[in-house]
Design a protein around this motif. Structure first.
Motif, PDB file in Angstrom:
ATOM      1  N   MET A  40       0.938  -1.003   0.230  1.00 19.42           N
ATOM      2  CA  MET A  40       0.358  -0.366   0.174  1.00 19.42           C
ATOM      3  C   MET A  40       1.210   1.227  -0.255  1.00 19.42           C
ATOM      4  SD  MET A  40      -3.049   1.465   2.972  1.00 19.42           S
ATOM      5  CE  MET A  40      -4.072  -0.327   2.317  1.00 19.42           C
ATOM      6  N   GLN A  68       1.503   5.565   0.394  1.00 18.99           N
ATOM      7  CA  GLN A  68       1.607   6.031   0.932  1.00 18.99           C
ATOM      8  C   GLN A  68       0.182   7.063   1.254  1.00 18.99           C
ATOM      9  OE1 GLN A  68       4.683   9.350   1.878  1.00 18.99           O
ATOM     10  NE2 GLN A  68       3.667  10.422   3.317  1.00 18.99           N
ATOM     11  N   GLU A 128      -2.612   6.006  -0.017  1.00 16.26           N
ATOM     12  CA  GLU A 128      -3.721   5.052   0.098  1.00 16.26           C
ATOM     13  C   GLU A 128      -3.294   4.823   1.407  1.00 16.26           C
ATOM     14  OE1 GLU A 128      -3.151   1.764  -4.215  1.00 16.26           O
ATOM     15  OE2 GLU A 128      -1.652   1.485  -2.424  1.00 16.26           O
ATOM     16  N   PHE A 129      -2.924   4.929   2.008  1.00 17.46           N
ATOM     17  CA  PHE A 129      -2.642   4.731   4.000  1.00 17.46           C
ATOM     18  C   PHE A 129      -3.485   6.111   4.041  1.00 17.46           C
ATOM     19  CE2 PHE A 129      -0.964   4.487   8.492  1.00 17.46           C
ATOM     20  CZ  PHE A 129      -1.564   3.785   8.369  1.00 17.46           C
ATOM     21  N   GLN A 130      -2.881   7.006   3.634  1.00 18.53           N
ATOM     22  CA  GLN A 130      -3.944   8.419   3.843  1.00 18.53           C
ATOM     23  C   GLN A 130      -4.991   8.359   3.768  1.00 18.53           C
ATOM     24  OE1 GLN A 130      -1.018  11.906   2.290  1.00 18.53           O
ATOM     25  NE2 GLN A 130      -0.113  11.259   4.433  1.00 18.53           N
ATOM     26  N   GLU A 175      -6.983   6.075   3.035  1.00 20.45           N
ATOM     27  CA  GLU A 175      -7.657   4.634   4.295  1.00 20.45           C
ATOM     28  C   GLU A 175      -7.887   5.041   5.415  1.00 20.45           C
ATOM     29  OE1 GLU A 175      -8.801   1.357   3.915  1.00 20.45           O
ATOM     30  OE2 GLU A 175      -9.369   1.972   1.741  1.00 20.45           O
ATOM     31  N   ALA A 176      -7.113   5.448   5.953  1.00 22.01           N
ATOM     32  CA  ALA A 176      -6.601   6.145   7.603  1.00 22.01           C
ATOM     33  C   ALA A 176      -7.741   7.544   7.691  1.00 22.01           C
ATOM     34  CB  ALA A 176      -5.748   6.916   8.052  1.00 22.01           C
ATOM     35  N   LEU A 212       0.304   1.275  12.327  1.00 18.25           N
ATOM     36  CA  LEU A 212      -0.632   0.061  11.016  1.00 18.25           C
ATOM     37  C   LEU A 212       0.132   0.870   9.882  1.00 18.25           C
ATOM     38  CD1 LEU A 212      -4.198   0.156  11.217  1.00 18.25           C
ATOM     39  CD2 LEU A 212      -3.685  -1.572  11.106  1.00 18.25           C
ATOM     40  N   TRP A 213       0.049   2.060  10.633  1.00 19.41           N
ATOM     41  CA  TRP A 213       1.857   2.815   9.767  1.00 19.41           C
ATOM     42  C   TRP A 213       2.477   2.320   9.701  1.00 19.41           C
ATOM     43  CZ3 TRP A 213       2.533   5.858   5.918  1.00 19.41           C
ATOM     44  CH2 TRP A 213       3.462   5.676   4.560  1.00 19.41           C
ATOM     45  N   VAL A 271       2.636  -0.912   6.899  1.00 23.37           N
ATOM     46  CA  VAL A 271       2.426  -0.166   5.812  1.00 23.37           C
ATOM     47  C   VAL A 271       2.442  -1.030   4.810  1.00 23.37           C
ATOM     48  CG1 VAL A 271       3.413   1.603   5.305  1.00 23.37           C
ATOM     49  CG2 VAL A 271       1.256   1.433   4.283  1.00 23.37           C
ATOM     50  N   ARG A 288      -5.841  -2.561   1.484  1.00 20.32           N
ATOM     51  CA  ARG A 288      -7.282  -2.610   0.796  1.00 20.32           C
ATOM     52  C   ARG A 288      -7.893  -3.654   0.966  1.00 20.32           C
ATOM     53  NH1 ARG A 288      -6.878   3.450  -2.261  1.00 20.32           N
ATOM     54  NH2 ARG A 288      -8.395   3.831  -0.272  1.00 20.32           N
ATOM     55  N   MET A 324      -8.310  -2.029   4.583  1.00 18.23           N
ATOM     56  CA  MET A 324      -7.871  -2.166   5.946  1.00 18.23           C
ATOM     57  C   MET A 324      -8.329  -2.313   7.119  1.00 18.23           C
ATOM     58  SD  MET A 324      -4.866  -0.122   6.601  1.00 18.23           S
ATOM     59  CE  MET A 324      -5.670   2.209   7.351  1.00 18.23           C
TER      60      MET A 324
END
Length: 157
Positions: free
Chosen positions: A1, A3, A5-7, A9-10, A42-43, A46, A51, A53
């Motif tokens: 994933m 950065q 995409e993580f942001q 999702e967060a 979770l970070w 990463v 996805r 998550m």
């Protein structure tokens, strides 16, 4: 994933995680701290996360909240408490200890080790040279006996 995409999702998960944390912790500030800690955990994963998550985030949050609850010191403030209530709870504790002392010696020992000394089943089994299942069964019997004794005492009162 990635950065980004993580942001995304967060941001999407944060409100849901906050509601879930408040359900466990019953405190907005602690819930926000819990969600932040979970997102940090979770970070760190990463690169291994896919996805969506949602499931992983909820499980990590639940475990974190349960750990937080276990670590909190259970204290009772005296604000708004009547001295009579305090005396009643002490009387009840003394009555319970007297009832525990009426149990067979093995059950007494197991109850005291488990509930007063906070020993695990494995530790009690090692101390008493028994199987864990035997310790659990004896603890269960002791609790049932105590329950019956308490109910009998309440019926007499």
């Amino acid at each position: 994933m990635t950065q980004e995409e993580f942001q995304q999702e967060a941001v999407r998960l944060r409100p849901m995680l906050l509601r879930a944390a408040e359900g466990y912790l019953h405190n907005v500030a602690d819930s926000e701290d819990a969600v932040q800690t979970v997102l940090e955990r979770l970070w760190t994963m990463v690169n291994d996360i896919r996805r969506p998550m949602d499931g992983l985030a909820v499980v990590v949050l639940r475990h974190h909240c349960l750990d937080t609850i276990r670590q909190q010191v259970k204290t009772k403030t005296l604000d708004g408490h009547d001295r009579a209530e305090e005396k009643t709870s002490n009387d009840e504790a003394e009555r319970l200890i007297r009832l525990i002392n009426q149990l067979p010696p093995l059950q007494q020992t197991i109850i005291k080790l488990r509930h007063f000394d906070n020993q695990s089943f494995a530790q009690i089994a090692r101390l008493l040279d028994m199987k864990e299942a035997t310790v659990r069964k004896n603890l269960s019997r002791a609790r049932l006996t105590l329950k019956d004794m308490i109910l009998k005492n309440k019926n007499y009162e």
